[in-house]
Design a protein around this motif. Sequence first.
Motif, PDB file in Angstrom:
ATOM      1  N   LEU B  91     -15.954 135.600  72.366  1.00 23.63           N
ATOM      2  CA  LEU B  91     -14.281 135.550  73.583  1.00 23.63           C
ATOM      3  C   LEU B  91     -13.897 136.877  72.595  1.00 23.63           C
ATOM      4  CD1 LEU B  91     -13.076 133.374  74.527  1.00 23.63           C
ATOM      5  CD2 LEU B  91     -11.137 133.391  73.228  1.00 23.63           C
ATOM      6  N   PRO B  92     -13.902 137.367  72.029  1.00 28.60           N
ATOM      7  CA  PRO B  92     -13.362 138.838  71.594  1.00 28.60           C
ATOM      8  C   PRO B  92     -14.438 139.506  72.493  1.00 28.60           C
ATOM      9  CG  PRO B  92     -12.831 137.345  69.642  1.00 28.60           C
ATOM     10  CD  PRO B  92     -13.941 137.142  71.200  1.00 28.60           C
ATOM     11  N   LEU B  93     -15.751 139.298  72.086  1.00 28.36           N
ATOM     12  CA  LEU B  93     -16.813 140.244  72.951  1.00 28.36           C
ATOM     13  C   LEU B  93     -15.929 140.201  73.695  1.00 28.36           C
ATOM     14  CD1 LEU B  93     -19.293 142.223  72.610  1.00 28.36           C
ATOM     15  CD2 LEU B  93     -20.406 140.251  72.790  1.00 28.36           C
ATOM     16  N   LEU B  94     -16.518 139.089  74.996  1.00 27.73           N
ATOM     17  CA  LEU B  94     -16.210 139.160  76.565  1.00 27.73           C
ATOM     18  C   LEU B  94     -15.181 139.814  76.741  1.00 27.73           C
ATOM     19  CD1 LEU B  94     -17.776 135.379  76.810  1.00 27.73           C
ATOM     20  CD2 LEU B  94     -18.722 138.370  77.007  1.00 27.73           C
ATOM     21  N   MET B  95     -14.119 139.589  76.153  1.00 28.39           N
ATOM     22  CA  MET B  95     -12.593 140.140  76.253  1.00 28.39           C
ATOM     23  C   MET B  95     -12.661 142.207  76.928  1.00 28.39           C
ATOM     24  SD  MET B  95      -9.740 138.105  74.401  1.00 28.39           S
ATOM     25  CE  MET B  95      -8.643 139.127  73.682  1.00 28.39           C
ATOM     26  N   ASN B  96     -13.558 141.949  76.624  1.00 32.74           N
ATOM     27  CA  ASN B  96     -13.892 143.855  76.612  1.00 32.74           C
ATOM     28  C   ASN B  96     -13.813 143.934  78.014  1.00 32.74           C
ATOM     29  OD1 ASN B  96     -12.874 144.867  74.111  1.00 32.74           O
ATOM     30  ND2 ASN B  96     -15.359 143.953  73.231  1.00 32.74           N
ATOM     31  N   PRO B  97     -14.107 144.827  78.638  1.00 34.54           N
ATOM     32  CA  PRO B  97     -13.419 145.281  80.232  1.00 34.54           C
ATOM     33  C   PRO B  97     -15.831 145.815  79.799  1.00 34.54           C
ATOM     34  CG  PRO B  97     -12.695 147.293  79.253  1.00 34.54           C
ATOM     35  CD  PRO B  97     -12.488 146.409  77.841  1.00 34.54           C
ATOM     36  N   LEU B  98     -16.567 144.376  79.821  1.00 32.64           N
ATOM     37  CA  LEU B  98     -17.469 144.706  80.392  1.00 32.64           C
ATOM     38  C   LEU B  98     -18.052 143.455  80.873  1.00 32.64           C
ATOM     39  CD1 LEU B  98     -19.979 144.716  77.296  1.00 32.64           C
ATOM     40  CD2 LEU B  98     -18.053 142.871  77.469  1.00 32.64           C
ATOM     41  N   LEU B  99     -19.548 143.568  81.722  1.00 31.58           N
ATOM     42  CA  LEU B  99     -19.814 143.203  82.674  1.00 31.58           C
ATOM     43  C   LEU B  99     -20.453 141.729  81.885  1.00 31.58           C
ATOM     44  CD1 LEU B  99     -21.239 144.822  85.682  1.00 31.58           C
ATOM     45  CD2 LEU B  99     -19.515 143.699  85.336  1.00 31.58           C
ATOM     46  N   ARG B 100     -20.982 141.172  82.043  1.00 33.00           N
ATOM     47  CA  ARG B 100     -21.867 140.011  81.243  1.00 33.00           C
ATOM     48  C   ARG B 100     -22.850 139.927  81.126  1.00 33.00           C
ATOM     49  NH1 ARG B 100     -17.681 134.177  80.673  1.00 33.00           N
ATOM     50  NH2 ARG B 100     -15.716 135.663  80.650  1.00 33.00           N
ATOM     51  N   ARG B 101     -22.924 140.910  82.436  1.00 38.08           N
ATOM     52  CA  ARG B 101     -24.638 141.165  82.858  1.00 38.08           C
ATOM     53  C   ARG B 101     -25.035 141.840  81.779  1.00 38.08           C
ATOM     54  NH1 ARG B 101     -25.443 145.467  87.474  1.00 38.08           N
ATOM     55  NH2 ARG B 101     -24.039 146.877  85.124  1.00 38.08           N
ATOM     56  N   ASP B 102     -24.428 142.842  81.200  1.00 37.68           N
ATOM     57  CA  ASP B 102     -24.908 144.011  79.805  1.00 37.68           C
ATOM     58  C   ASP B 102     -25.213 143.106  78.956  1.00 37.68           C
ATOM     59  OD1 ASP B 102     -25.441 146.085  81.475  1.00 37.68           O
ATOM     60  OD2 ASP B 102     -22.816 146.485  81.938  1.00 37.68           O
ATOM     61  N   VAL B 103     -24.192 142.239  79.353  1.00 45.48           N
ATOM     62  CA  VAL B 103     -23.812 141.534  77.240  1.00 45.48           C
ATOM     63  C   VAL B 103     -25.336 141.180  76.947  1.00 45.48           C
ATOM     64  CG1 VAL B 103     -23.161 139.611  75.784  1.00 45.48           C
ATOM     65  CG2 VAL B 103     -21.694 141.458  77.381  1.00 45.48           C
ATOM     66  N   VAL B 104     -25.614 140.319  78.386  1.00 44.65           N
ATOM     67  CA  VAL B 104     -27.276 139.515  78.262  1.00 44.65           C
ATOM     68  C   VAL B 104     -28.391 140.747  78.548  1.00 44.65           C
ATOM     69  CG1 VAL B 104     -28.150 137.996  79.425  1.00 44.65           C
ATOM     70  CG2 VAL B 104     -26.336 137.697  79.498  1.00 44.65           C
ATOM     71  N   LEU B 105     -28.362 141.682  79.051  1.00 48.33           N
ATOM     72  CA  LEU B 105     -29.736 143.145  79.398  1.00 48.33           C
ATOM     73  C   LEU B 105     -29.097 143.110  77.512  1.00 48.33           C
ATOM     74  CD1 LEU B 105     -28.991 144.846  82.821  1.00 48.33           C
ATOM     75  CD2 LEU B 105     -30.896 143.316  81.937  1.00 48.33           C
ATOM     76  N   GLY B 106     -28.185 143.967  77.152  1.00 47.33           N
ATOM     77  CA  GLY B 106     -28.208 144.068  76.044  1.00 47.33           C
ATOM     78  C   GLY B 106     -29.224 143.457  74.613  1.00 47.33           C
ATOM     79  N   LYS B 107     -28.662 142.280  74.930  1.00 53.04           N
ATOM     80  CA  LYS B 107     -29.259 141.192  73.575  1.00 53.04           C
ATOM     81  C   LYS B 107     -30.994 140.802  73.648  1.00 53.04           C
ATOM     82  CE  LYS B 107     -24.566 139.299  72.394  1.00 53.04           C
ATOM     83  NZ  LYS B 107     -24.561 139.395  71.259  1.00 53.04           N
TER      84      LYS B 107
END
Lengths: 234, 247
Positions: B91-107
């Motif tokens: 939740l804290p991670l997704l509260m940052n101003p970033l696209l979920r796409r980037d979270v998924v791509l990075g991981k």
Amino acid sequence: MIQAHNLQKRFGAVQAVRDLSFSAPDGKITGLLGSNGAGKTTTLRMICGVLQPDHGSVRIDKPVGALLDHIGLYPRLTARENLAYFGELRGIPRAQLSQRIDQVLSELGMEHIADRRTGGFSQGECMKTALARAILHSPQNLLLDEPGNGLDVPSVRALRGLLRQMRDSGMCIVLSSHILEEIRILCDHVAIVSAGRVVAQGSPEDLCRRTETESLEDAFIKLTQENLECSATL
Amino acid sequence: MFSHALIVARKEIRDHLRDTRSLVSSAFYALMGPLVVGMVSIAVHGAVHGEKSSAVLLSMASVFALVATFVAGMNVAMDAIAGERERRSLLPLLMNPLLRRDVVLGKWLAISLFAVAGVVINLAGFAIVVGLPFHLLIAVTLALIPLVLFASAVELLISTWSRNIKEAHTYLSLVIFLPMVIGMFFGILSAHGFDVALATRGRSAIADRSADQRRAIFAGFNTGAEHDHHSLRGARLAGQRKTFASR
């Protein structure tokens, strides 16, 4: 400045928040006071945008920082690295980031644990790291969910000092708590939440005067009782 | 544009390089294949490697290599989303101003890198045990990269579905059967099998190419197959395809 208008949220059979409105002005600490399950956390989550309200709207004019009940740190990273990760994601330029991290760490008095991995932290130390993470990008609005949880006496005092300092610099701070004492000491403005509604708001003295009671505790009991009876008859 | 994805990937990599237990268990998995094949080889032939390694051993090796592509990134995948959810840091991670796409791509990137590392260790082990030539090692690694990306994506998806690490572990351990099935299928269909497949399918350019491609992946393991001329041809083919795979 944070304004919530007629917020509603339902989780399955549970109506967590029903028609909740309040406003939190700049330069004040606003407390959401309510018993367990009154809808405080759900409200804060809707304000910071991680939950979509079923109905109603939230108005926030400036960036918001939040410390919700999800403290979640990365245990294999140090406190400093945890902060750096979020700072980078927030888009703080690298040149300023380490300086800003040092500043926040010293404000919260945690220089001595900054380079330890957070996996070994006590609950209070985790809380402080999470708070540091929430204020890292210098937000103008700050949401805190039960900020005193797990903190020792000196840390609670330090936290209060810090919050007052931030308030005096013109920030809008909203904190939720079920601890009356904390609210009474810290908050300029109180919104009493009961069964998903704000039943009364005003300064603590104001609330006592209105309910013709001596203490905030009596006022709280009286206001929530009335609301519960009301809901029961509906 | 993808700077957030890179930040996420860098953090995941740094985080997991410190997870000694997970690294040790992944390395153990990766080296288990060469170890088992080596021991069986000794039991059957009395020698570890060389011309005598039979097709069965080599198909065993191909199964292990395929399993390695799935297993090596699994710990990272488990931690990537299900772990974050369990630790309450999602939740804290997704509260940052970033696209979920980037979270998924990075991981995804981070998981894939760990998986590639696992495959390299695995193949290096086979190189020692079975005597896989160096250029084939590189060719097979490159040829396995698409599979690594696929495996990592599947693992990430399962990690997203799972509510906690335990649940993710249950589902992911079922996923290991996937490469086993593929591996056994292709293991049985060695270079010889592909020739049969080619003959029956006709000589269309597409069939030629796709079969050759697959041969480049799997023929690498057939350097010492039962028919010497056959395996030599397989090795030569795979060698030629190295340029293809790296393109």
